[in-house]
Scaffold this active site. Structure first.
Site, PDB file in Angstrom:
ATOM      1  N   ASN A   1       2.713  77.813  77.691  1.00 55.35           N
ATOM      2  CA  ASN A   1       2.160  78.193  76.387  1.00 55.35           C
ATOM      3  C   ASN A   1       1.260  79.432  76.484  1.00 55.35           C
ATOM      4  O   ASN A   1       0.506  79.716  75.567  1.00 55.35           O
ATOM      5  CB  ASN A   1       1.395  77.009  75.771  1.00 55.35           C
ATOM      6  CG  ASN A   1       0.189  76.601  76.617  1.00 55.35           C
ATOM      7  OD1 ASN A   1      -0.180  77.292  77.577  1.00 55.35           O
ATOM      8  ND2 ASN A   1      -0.433  75.492  76.273  1.00 55.35           N
TER       9      ASN A   1
ATOM     10  N   GLU B   1      -6.574  77.368  76.738  1.00 56.81           N
ATOM     11  CA  GLU B   1      -5.411  76.982  75.944  1.00 56.81           C
ATOM     12  C   GLU B   1      -5.309  77.819  74.669  1.00 56.81           C
ATOM     13  O   GLU B   1      -6.312  78.367  74.198  1.00 56.81           O
ATOM     14  CB  GLU B   1      -5.532  75.502  75.562  1.00 56.81           C
ATOM     15  CG  GLU B   1      -5.576  74.551  76.757  1.00 56.81           C
ATOM     16  CD  GLU B   1      -4.204  74.271  77.355  1.00 56.81           C
ATOM     17  OE1 GLU B   1      -3.278  75.091  77.191  1.00 56.81           O
ATOM     18  OE2 GLU B   1      -4.052  73.226  78.003  1.00 56.81           O
TER      19      GLU B   1
END
Ligand code: F6R
Length: 263
Positions: free
Chosen positions: A152, A159
């Site tokens: 990702n 993140e």
């Protein structure tokens, strides 16, 4: 491309990013090891930032071999790892401390007291994070940071989200990261739900960065990081602003890059 071949590509932007594509994982790992060992040999006291995960395993085994052959010396190297699960006991064989001891530190001539991994057992994670940042700064900052990249686009455990976080901090892991990391645990339920991670500031202030990525699962993240807009939704895209970053990829990870397809 031949297996042992490594070619340089441009990401089409005028910036500090260099891209190498290798014909095999072994060639990728050798290239990364040559860059890291060369940098260590050029500076008497060296601050090395390290990553865990499967991507740098070949780099670490090549560094261990170079050390065996007396072609690199870790005596004056201090290391800081990017991240650690939280909470986790450093003795747990799933901890990143355990991983680093096993895959690198126990195979090279480094003083183990000069190796630093965030303490997954720290009673107060806030104190652990601020002490880590202070120690890195006091030691003069990181000379070379090794990175992998998440499917990702995460770097460290930064993140996707709506901000870039500067310093070391606590992260709640995303479902996609828990899923990706569950392959290393007996079951998905065993994957810790949080981690401590260096922030984007820690990474971006490293003087040099080497990112390694292999396999088709990384192709989208690599494309977004190198050719996409700079956005916290792909945390690695900020590397486009770093003055000295080298991406070392295999053909699968590079497969969707415009520069690579043009060849
Ligand atoms: C690990 C880390 C992560 C990994 C990334 C890729 O310290 O910081 O960002 O680099 O999750 O992991 P692998 O290499 O296992 O695909």
């Amino acid at each position: 491309m031949r297996e042992n071949e490594v070619k340089a590509y441009s990401n089409g932007k005028k910036n500090g990013v260099k891209v190498f594509v290798a014909g095999s994982y072994e060639a990728l790992s050798k290239k990364a090891a040559t860059i890291v060992a060369g940098a260590i040999s050029n500076k008497p006291e060296f601050m090395l930032g390290l990553a865990t995960g499967t991507s740098p395993l070949g780099l670490y085994s090549n560094l261990a071999q170079l050390c065996d052959e007396d072609r690199v010396d870790f005596t004056n190297v201090t290391t800081y790892n990017l991240d650690e699960y939280y909470p986790i006991d450093p003795e747990n064989d799933q901890s990143y401390r355990y991983f680093m001891n096993k895959n690198l530190f126990h195979k090279i001539n480094i003083d183990i007291n000069k190796t630093h991994v965030l303490n997954g057992k720290a009673p107060k994670w806030e104190d652990e994070c601020s002490a880590y940042d202070a120690a890195i700064e006091a030691a003069g900052g990181i000379d070379l940071q090794v990175l992998g990249i998440g499917n990702n686009g995460h770097i460290g455990f930064n993140e996707p989200g709506d901000t870039f976080i500067w310093g070391t901090h606590r992260v709640e892991l995303t479902e996609s990261t828990i899923e990706a990391n569950s392959r290393l645990f007996n079951s998905k339920d065993e994957v810790p739900r949080a981690a401590l991670s260096m922030g984007i500031g820690n990474i971006m202030t490293a003087k040099q960065i080497v990112l390694v990525a292999n396999g088709a699962a990384k192709a989208k993240a690599i494309k977004d990081a190198l050719e996409g807009e700079i956005t916290p939704w792909c945390q690695a895209s900020i590397l486009q602003l770093h003055p000295n970053v080298t991406f070392i990829l295999d053909e699968e990870a590079a497969s969707t890059l415009e520069a690579y397809k043009a060849i």
